[in-house]
Design a protein around this motif. Structure first.
Motif, PDB file in Angstrom:
ATOM      1  N   SER A   1      -5.985  13.039  -6.794  1.00 30.13           N
ATOM      2  CA  SER A   1      -5.783  14.471  -6.558  1.00 30.13           C
ATOM      3  C   SER A   1      -6.624  14.986  -5.392  1.00 30.13           C
ATOM      4  O   SER A   1      -6.278  15.998  -4.779  1.00 30.13           O
ATOM      5  N   ASP A   2      -7.703  14.309  -5.044  1.00 38.06           N
ATOM      6  CA  ASP A   2      -8.533  14.712  -3.913  1.00 38.06           C
ATOM      7  C   ASP A   2      -7.835  14.486  -2.580  1.00 38.06           C
ATOM      8  O   ASP A   2      -8.232  15.037  -1.566  1.00 38.06           O
ATOM      9  N   PHE A   3      -6.815  13.666  -2.567  1.00 39.24           N
ATOM     10  CA  PHE A   3      -6.084  13.311  -1.352  1.00 39.24           C
ATOM     11  C   PHE A   3      -4.950  14.299  -1.061  1.00 39.24           C
ATOM     12  O   PHE A   3      -4.457  14.381   0.051  1.00 39.24           O
ATOM     13  N   PHE A   4      -4.557  15.060  -2.080  1.00 37.99           N
ATOM     14  CA  PHE A   4      -3.403  15.955  -1.968  1.00 37.99           C
ATOM     15  C   PHE A   4      -3.825  17.415  -2.057  1.00 37.99           C
ATOM     16  O   PHE A   4      -4.887  17.738  -2.574  1.00 37.99           O
ATOM     17  N   ASN A   5      -2.950  18.297  -1.574  1.00 39.28           N
ATOM     18  CA  ASN A   5      -3.230  19.733  -1.579  1.00 39.28           C
ATOM     19  C   ASN A   5      -2.763  20.398  -2.883  1.00 39.28           C
ATOM     20  O   ASN A   5      -2.366  19.726  -3.830  1.00 39.28           O
ATOM     21  N   GLN A   6      -2.749  21.733  -2.900  1.00 41.08           N
ATOM     22  CA  GLN A   6      -2.411  22.496  -4.099  1.00 41.08           C
ATOM     23  C   GLN A   6      -0.955  22.322  -4.531  1.00 41.08           C
ATOM     24  O   GLN A   6      -0.614  22.595  -5.675  1.00 41.08           O
ATOM     25  N   LYS A   7      -0.109  21.877  -3.648  1.00 41.03           N
ATOM     26  CA  LYS A   7       1.306  21.667  -3.984  1.00 41.03           C
ATOM     27  C   LYS A   7       1.539  20.332  -4.688  1.00 41.03           C
ATOM     28  O   LYS A   7       2.663  19.988  -5.016  1.00 41.03           O
ATOM     29  N   ALA A   8       0.476  19.600  -4.940  1.00 43.46           N
ATOM     30  CA  ALA A   8       0.589  18.254  -5.514  1.00 43.46           C
ATOM     31  C   ALA A   8       1.290  18.254  -6.864  1.00 43.46           C
ATOM     32  O   ALA A   8       1.891  17.251  -7.243  1.00 43.46           O
ATOM     33  N   ILE A   9       1.261  19.356  -7.588  1.00 41.24           N
ATOM     34  CA  ILE A   9       1.953  19.423  -8.877  1.00 41.24           C
ATOM     35  C   ILE A   9       3.456  19.213  -8.678  1.00 41.24           C
ATOM     36  O   ILE A   9       4.126  18.623  -9.527  1.00 41.24           O
ATOM     37  N   GLU A  10       3.987  19.657  -7.550  1.00 39.88           N
ATOM     38  CA  GLU A  10       5.400  19.434  -7.227  1.00 39.88           C
ATOM     39  C   GLU A  10       5.663  17.938  -7.015  1.00 39.88           C
ATOM     40  O   GLU A  10       6.679  17.410  -7.461  1.00 39.88           O
ATOM     41  N   LEU A  11       4.747  17.281  -6.336  1.00 35.48           N
ATOM     42  CA  LEU A  11       4.862  15.836  -6.105  1.00 35.48           C
ATOM     43  C   LEU A  11       4.784  15.092  -7.433  1.00 35.48           C
ATOM     44  O   LEU A  11       5.583  14.188  -7.689  1.00 35.48           O
ATOM     45  N   GLU A  12       3.853  15.485  -8.268  1.00 31.04           N
ATOM     46  CA  GLU A  12       3.700  14.875  -9.585  1.00 31.04           C
ATOM     47  C   GLU A  12       4.994  14.996 -10.387  1.00 31.04           C
ATOM     48  O   GLU A  12       5.446  14.032 -10.999  1.00 31.04           O
ATOM     49  N   LYS A  13       5.605  16.157 -10.345  1.00 33.29           N
ATOM     50  CA  LYS A  13       6.864  16.383 -11.064  1.00 33.29           C
ATOM     51  C   LYS A  13       7.983  15.519 -10.485  1.00 33.29           C
ATOM     52  O   LYS A  13       8.762  14.911 -11.226  1.00 33.29           O
ATOM     53  N   LEU A  14       8.065  15.443  -9.163  1.00 37.66           N
ATOM     54  CA  LEU A  14       9.070  14.613  -8.492  1.00 37.66           C
ATOM     55  C   LEU A  14       8.946  13.149  -8.922  1.00 37.66           C
ATOM     56  O   LEU A  14       9.948  12.509  -9.271  1.00 37.66           O
ATOM     57  N   ILE A  15       7.735  12.634  -8.926  1.00 39.88           N
ATOM     58  CA  ILE A  15       7.505  11.239  -9.321  1.00 39.88           C
ATOM     59  C   ILE A  15       7.918  11.034 -10.777  1.00 39.88           C
ATOM     60  O   ILE A  15       8.608  10.070 -11.112  1.00 39.88           O
ATOM     61  N   ASN A  16       7.511  11.940 -11.640  1.00 38.95           N
ATOM     62  CA  ASN A  16       7.850  11.827 -13.060  1.00 38.95           C
ATOM     63  C   ASN A  16       9.349  11.916 -13.303  1.00 38.95           C
ATOM     64  O   ASN A  16       9.883  11.207 -14.160  1.00 38.95           O
ATOM     65  N   ASP A  17      10.038  12.759 -12.556  1.00 41.58           N
ATOM     66  CA  ASP A  17      11.501  12.860 -12.686  1.00 41.58           C
ATOM     67  C   ASP A  17      12.157  11.528 -12.330  1.00 41.58           C
ATOM     68  O   ASP A  17      13.065  11.063 -13.014  1.00 41.58           O
TER      69      ASP A  17
END
Length: 124
Positions: A34-50
């Motif tokens: 999470s230190d490597f990504f910005n505040q929008k990382a939750i969107e990335l997390e959701k994309l990966i999980n989908d």
């Protein structure tokens, strides 16, 4: 710096350990994904999980591996739970270990590969 270390089992099958380090002038510090990504990382997390969920559901329907798929307690995975590596094609690979036994080694791990251009908006 992203580091992945392959560890072979008795059948020469590899599992990987992933680490992320921040290098500054005086030191190298282990950090979280999470230190490597910005505040929008939750969107990335959701994309990966989908993508993982789609693959899981599809694999669960394959007769040859469906019994092993039942051992996976599929859930939503947080960004810091993924192992991250890079491919030689400008892609980032997000890896997850489902933590099931070696009898089902062929479905124990899963990964989502994204183009760097797809994740650029999530990077710090």
């Amino acid at each position: 710096m992203f580091k992945s270390t392959g560890i072979a089992d008795y059948k020469s099958r590899y599992s990987y350990k992933y680490e992320l380090f921040q290098i500054n002038e005086n030191d190298t510090i282990k950090v979280k994904n999470s230190d490597f990504f910005n505040q929008k990382a939750i969107e990335l997390e959701k994309l990966i999980n989908d993508k993982l969920k789609t693959e899981y559901e599809s694999n669960s329907k394959i007769p040859e591996i469906s019994e092993c798929m039942k051992w996976i307690d599929f859930r939503y995975y947080k960004l810091n739970e993924f192992g991250i590596s890079f491919t030689d094609k400008n892609q980032m690979e997000f890896n997850i270990d489902y933590g099931i036994g070696n009898a089902c080694f062929n479905v124990r791990f899963s990964s989502v590969i994204l183009e760097l251009s797809e994740i650029d908006k999530y990077l710090k």
